[in-house]
Write a protein that holds these residues in place. Structure first.
Motif, PDB file in Angstrom:
ATOM      1  N   ASP A 191       0.854  -1.177   0.000  1.00  0.00           N
ATOM      2  CA  ASP A 191       0.000   0.000   0.000  1.00  0.00           C
ATOM      3  C   ASP A 191       0.897   1.236   0.000  1.00  0.00           C
ATOM      4  O   ASP A 191       1.461   1.594   1.030  1.00  0.00           O
ATOM      5  CB  ASP A 191      -0.931   0.000   1.217  1.00  0.00           C
ATOM      6  N   TYR A 192       1.012   1.853  -1.166  1.00  0.00           N
ATOM      7  CA  TYR A 192       1.854   3.037  -1.305  1.00  0.00           C
ATOM      8  C   TYR A 192       1.042   4.332  -1.190  1.00  0.00           C
ATOM      9  O   TYR A 192       1.591   5.419  -1.351  1.00  0.00           O
ATOM     10  CB  TYR A 192       2.580   3.019  -2.650  1.00  0.00           C
ATOM     11  N   HIS A 193      -0.251   4.212  -0.930  1.00  0.00           N
ATOM     12  CA  HIS A 193      -1.072   5.404  -0.745  1.00  0.00           C
ATOM     13  C   HIS A 193      -0.813   6.018   0.620  1.00  0.00           C
ATOM     14  O   HIS A 193      -0.573   7.227   0.737  1.00  0.00           O
ATOM     15  CB  HIS A 193      -2.553   5.056  -0.899  1.00  0.00           C
ATOM     16  N   TYR A 194      -0.860   5.192   1.655  1.00  0.00           N
ATOM     17  CA  TYR A 194      -0.656   5.684   3.015  1.00  0.00           C
ATOM     18  C   TYR A 194       0.780   5.532   3.497  1.00  0.00           C
ATOM     19  O   TYR A 194       1.234   6.299   4.350  1.00  0.00           O
ATOM     20  CB  TYR A 194      -1.601   4.972   3.990  1.00  0.00           C
ATOM     21  N   ASP A 195       1.497   4.520   2.994  1.00  0.00           N
ATOM     22  CA  ASP A 195       2.881   4.287   3.419  1.00  0.00           C
ATOM     23  C   ASP A 195       3.005   4.245   4.944  1.00  0.00           C
ATOM     24  O   ASP A 195       3.916   4.823   5.530  1.00  0.00           O
ATOM     25  CB  ASP A 195       3.829   5.357   2.855  1.00  0.00           C
ATOM     26  N   HIS A 196       2.084   3.519   5.586  1.00  0.00           N
ATOM     27  CA  HIS A 196       2.164   3.387   7.038  1.00  0.00           C
ATOM     28  C   HIS A 196       3.393   2.587   7.455  1.00  0.00           C
ATOM     29  O   HIS A 196       3.847   2.703   8.601  1.00  0.00           O
ATOM     30  CB  HIS A 196       0.900   2.715   7.577  1.00  0.00           C
ATOM     31  N   ALA A 197       3.901   1.753   6.576  1.00  0.00           N
ATOM     32  CA  ALA A 197       5.147   1.010   6.823  1.00  0.00           C
ATOM     33  C   ALA A 197       6.120   1.322   5.693  1.00  0.00           C
ATOM     34  O   ALA A 197       5.699   1.592   4.563  1.00  0.00           O
ATOM     35  CB  ALA A 197       4.872  -0.490   6.878  1.00  0.00           C
ATOM     36  N   PRO A 198       7.422   1.282   5.980  1.00  0.00           N
ATOM     37  CA  PRO A 198       8.399   1.526   4.907  1.00  0.00           C
ATOM     38  C   PRO A 198       8.184   0.551   3.749  1.00  0.00           C
ATOM     39  O   PRO A 198       7.862  -0.624   3.955  1.00  0.00           O
ATOM     40  CB  PRO A 198       9.745   1.284   5.602  1.00  0.00           C
ATOM     41  N   ARG A 199       8.388   1.029   2.543  1.00  0.00           N
ATOM     42  CA  ARG A 199       8.080   0.209   1.375  1.00  0.00           C
ATOM     43  C   ARG A 199       8.944  -1.041   1.295  1.00  0.00           C
ATOM     44  O   ARG A 199       8.471  -2.101   0.874  1.00  0.00           O
ATOM     45  CB  ARG A 199       8.204   1.045   0.105  1.00  0.00           C
ATOM     46  N   ASP A 200      10.204  -0.936   1.700  1.00  0.00           N
ATOM     47  CA  ASP A 200      11.051  -2.126   1.636  1.00  0.00           C
ATOM     48  C   ASP A 200      10.574  -3.180   2.630  1.00  0.00           C
ATOM     49  O   ASP A 200      10.635  -4.389   2.355  1.00  0.00           O
ATOM     50  CB  ASP A 200      12.516  -1.770   1.879  1.00  0.00           C
ATOM     51  N   VAL A 201      10.043  -2.745   3.783  1.00  0.00           N
ATOM     52  CA  VAL A 201       9.500  -3.677   4.765  1.00  0.00           C
ATOM     53  C   VAL A 201       8.213  -4.302   4.213  1.00  0.00           C
ATOM     54  O   VAL A 201       8.003  -5.524   4.339  1.00  0.00           O
ATOM     55  CB  VAL A 201       9.238  -2.974   6.110  1.00  0.00           C
ATOM     56  N   GLN A 202       7.368  -3.509   3.600  1.00  0.00           N
ATOM     57  CA  GLN A 202       6.154  -4.057   2.992  1.00  0.00           C
ATOM     58  C   GLN A 202       6.495  -5.141   1.967  1.00  0.00           C
ATOM     59  O   GLN A 202       5.862  -6.205   1.936  1.00  0.00           O
ATOM     60  CB  GLN A 202       5.360  -2.949   2.288  1.00  0.00           C
ATOM     61  N   ARG A 203       7.488  -4.862   1.135  1.00  0.00           N
ATOM     62  CA  ARG A 203       7.856  -5.829   0.097  1.00  0.00           C
ATOM     63  C   ARG A 203       8.385  -7.116   0.715  1.00  0.00           C
ATOM     64  O   ARG A 203       8.065  -8.221   0.257  1.00  0.00           O
ATOM     65  CB  ARG A 203       8.867  -5.207  -0.866  1.00  0.00           C
ATOM     66  N   ARG A 204       9.195  -6.989   1.763  1.00  0.00           N
ATOM     67  CA  ARG A 204       9.740  -8.188   2.410  1.00  0.00           C
ATOM     68  C   ARG A 204       8.639  -9.013   3.066  1.00  0.00           C
ATOM     69  O   ARG A 204       8.609 -10.248   2.936  1.00  0.00           O
ATOM     70  CB  ARG A 204      10.791  -7.789   3.446  1.00  0.00           C
ATOM     71  N   VAL A 205       7.735  -8.350   3.765  1.00  0.00           N
ATOM     72  CA  VAL A 205       6.641  -9.056   4.437  1.00  0.00           C
ATOM     73  C   VAL A 205       5.710  -9.701   3.412  1.00  0.00           C
ATOM     74  O   VAL A 205       5.225 -10.830   3.614  1.00  0.00           O
ATOM     75  CB  VAL A 205       5.886  -8.087   5.371  1.00  0.00           C
ATOM     76  N   PHE A 206       5.479  -9.025   2.299  1.00  0.00           N
ATOM     77  CA  PHE A 206       4.664  -9.581   1.223  1.00  0.00           C
ATOM     78  C   PHE A 206       5.268 -10.885   0.730  1.00  0.00           C
ATOM     79  O   PHE A 206       4.583 -11.912   0.593  1.00  0.00           O
ATOM     80  CB  PHE A 206       4.573  -8.544   0.104  1.00  0.00           C
ATOM     81  N   ARG A 207       6.564 -10.889   0.485  1.00  0.00           N
ATOM     82  CA  ARG A 207       7.221 -12.108  -0.004  1.00  0.00           C
ATOM     83  C   ARG A 207       7.171 -13.226   1.046  1.00  0.00           C
ATOM     84  O   ARG A 207       7.042 -14.409   0.703  1.00  0.00           O
ATOM     85  CB  ARG A 207       8.663 -11.805  -0.405  1.00  0.00           C
ATOM     86  N   THR A 208       7.281 -12.862   2.321  1.00  0.00           N
ATOM     87  CA  THR A 208       7.160 -13.873   3.377  1.00  0.00           C
ATOM     88  C   THR A 208       5.788 -14.539   3.331  1.00  0.00           C
ATOM     89  O   THR A 208       5.669 -15.766   3.480  1.00  0.00           O
ATOM     90  CB  THR A 208       7.382 -13.230   4.756  1.00  0.00           C
ATOM     91  N   HIS A 209       4.750 -13.747   3.107  1.00  0.00           N
ATOM     92  CA  HIS A 209       3.400 -14.312   3.036  1.00  0.00           C
ATOM     93  C   HIS A 209       3.204 -15.160   1.794  1.00  0.00           C
ATOM     94  O   HIS A 209       2.484 -16.171   1.834  1.00  0.00           O
ATOM     95  CB  HIS A 209       2.355 -13.196   3.109  1.00  0.00           C
ATOM     96  N   ILE A 210       3.835 -14.782   0.709  1.00  0.00           N
ATOM     97  CA  ILE A 210       3.788 -15.636  -0.486  1.00  0.00           C
ATOM     98  C   ILE A 210       4.430 -16.983  -0.178  1.00  0.00           C
ATOM     99  O   ILE A 210       3.901 -18.038  -0.548  1.00  0.00           O
ATOM    100  CB  ILE A 210       4.466 -14.951  -1.681  1.00  0.00           C
ATOM    101  N   ALA A 211       5.556 -16.952   0.517  1.00  0.00           N
ATOM    102  CA  ALA A 211       6.218 -18.202   0.900  1.00  0.00           C
ATOM    103  C   ALA A 211       5.304 -19.041   1.793  1.00  0.00           C
ATOM    104  O   ALA A 211       5.245 -20.277   1.654  1.00  0.00           O
ATOM    105  CB  ALA A 211       7.533 -17.896   1.609  1.00  0.00           C
ATOM    106  N   ALA A 212       4.584 -18.392   2.702  1.00  0.00           N
ATOM    107  CA  ALA A 212       3.673 -19.125   3.583  1.00  0.00           C
ATOM    108  C   ALA A 212       2.513 -19.727   2.792  1.00  0.00           C
ATOM    109  O   ALA A 212       2.075 -20.857   3.064  1.00  0.00           O
ATOM    110  CB  ALA A 212       3.143 -18.199   4.677  1.00  0.00           C
ATOM    111  N   ALA A 213       2.001 -18.982   1.813  1.00  0.00           N
ATOM    112  CA  ALA A 213       0.925 -19.514   0.979  1.00  0.00           C
ATOM    113  C   ALA A 213       1.412 -20.709   0.179  1.00  0.00           C
ATOM    114  O   ALA A 213       0.717 -21.729   0.060  1.00  0.00           O
ATOM    115  CB  ALA A 213       0.404 -18.423   0.046  1.00  0.00           C
ATOM    116  N   ARG A 214       2.597 -20.597  -0.355  1.00  0.00           N
ATOM    117  CA  ARG A 214       3.161 -21.701  -1.142  1.00  0.00           C
ATOM    118  C   ARG A 214       3.360 -22.933  -0.260  1.00  0.00           C
ATOM    119  O   ARG A 214       3.029 -24.058  -0.654  1.00  0.00           O
ATOM    120  CB  ARG A 214       4.483 -21.254  -1.761  1.00  0.00           C
ATOM    121  N   ALA A 215       3.887 -22.738   0.937  1.00  0.00           N
ATOM    122  CA  ALA A 215       4.187 -23.868   1.825  1.00  0.00           C
ATOM    123  C   ALA A 215       2.918 -24.506   2.386  1.00  0.00           C
ATOM    124  O   ALA A 215       2.858 -25.728   2.561  1.00  0.00           O
ATOM    125  CB  ALA A 215       5.087 -23.404   2.964  1.00  0.00           C
ATOM    126  N   SER A 216       1.913 -23.690   2.671  1.00  0.00           N
ATOM    127  CA  SER A 216       0.682 -24.205   3.285  1.00  0.00           C
ATOM    128  C   SER A 216      -0.290 -24.771   2.262  1.00  0.00           C
ATOM    129  O   SER A 216      -1.154 -25.578   2.607  1.00  0.00           O
ATOM    130  CB  SER A 216      -0.017 -23.089   4.064  1.00  0.00           C
TER     131      SER A 216
END
Length: 260
Positions: A96-121
């Motif tokens: 979410d780059y509209h509000y940028d409540h979290a740094p964008r690099d952190v958002q991208r890293r957390v997004f990829r972590t969730h993709i990994a969790a979806a793939r694994a689960s």
């Protein structure tokens, strides 16, 4: 029968009047709803809502707004929490780059972590995308090349290119009350181009109430209004659209399927 594939029943405005909200949903033909996680650390709240109400399912994940609060939750912890029998998806996660409540690099890293969790689960990922179309599309393409996973672009309000990129990768696209707004002609045109077998409906309650309830707190019963407009948009009868989106829901969120 309809399914509200995305709502936030723990939110103020819904949580304190949940019995009446559920009663109105049932009266509107909404048989099931998914209450969506915004913080992994609140999973006990979502789990309790689901365990107390047969119509409610839940997810586990970190919203991009809260990515700075939960920057390092490992994928294997998310996967472990998702094994609860009523947890049907990972997320919502994304950018979410509209509000940028979290740094964008952190958002991208957390997004990829969730993709990994979806793939694994093996569970689908619920994706939040706002004013970040190019980065969302690039991450999805990169991660899909690393190994397949299933996902839905929730509350779709992005551009045509992201919708087409998501569909090309096998994703579903979910539409909210925004579809009913007078000035949403472009969004309705995008919805008309999404393959029918990839369409879902949602409220994102308590946000984004559809016409004729715009400006008031949203709730799962109102998904019927969005479904009616989506039916008109794609040229289907309302009952047929309800059956279609319900079938699509159970195909994507297969852990929720009635036979299980």
């Amino acid at each position: 029968m309809l399914v509200d594939s995305h709502c936030h029943l723990d939110a103020p405005g819904l949580a304190e009047r949940l019995p009446e909200v559920l009663a109105r949903a049932a009266a509107a033909g909404v048989a099931r709803m998914v209450t969506i996680s915004t913080r992994v650390r609140r999973v006990a709240t979502y789990r309790a809502l689901s365990e107390a109400n047969p119509a409610i399912l839940f997810t586990v994940g970190t919203h991009p707004h809260q990515a700075g609060e939960e920057p390092d939750v490992p994928a294997d912890e998310i996967v472990a929490l998702s094994r609860h029998p009523r947890c049907v998806a990972i997320g919502e996660a994304g950018l979410d780059y509209h509000y940028d409540h979290a740094p964008r690099d952190v958002q991208r890293r957390v997004f990829r972590t969730h993709i990994a969790a979806a793939r694994a689960s093996g569970l689908p990922l619920v994706i939040h995308a706002r004013e970040a179309d190019d980065d969302v599309a690039a991450i999805l393409a990169d991660e899909m090349a690393r190994g397949p996973f299933r996902a839905v672009l929730h509350c779709f309000s992005s551009g045509r290119r992201l919708a087409e990129a998501g569909v090309a990768l096998g994703l579903y696209v979910s539409f909210s009350g925004i579809l009913t707004f007078r000035r949403s002609d472009d969004l309705r045109a995008i919805a008309a181009g999404v393959p029918r077998e990839r369409l879902l409906v949602e409220t994102d309650a308590p946000f984004l109430a559809p016409e004729p309830h715009r400006g008031r707190p949203n709730e799962p019963a109102y998904v019927a209004h969005t479904a009616r407009v989506l039916a008109e948009t794609v040229g289907m009868a309302p009952d047929a659209l309800a059956r279609l989106t319900t079938d699509n829901f159970y195909r994507l969120f297969d852990k929720a399927a009635p036979h299980r």
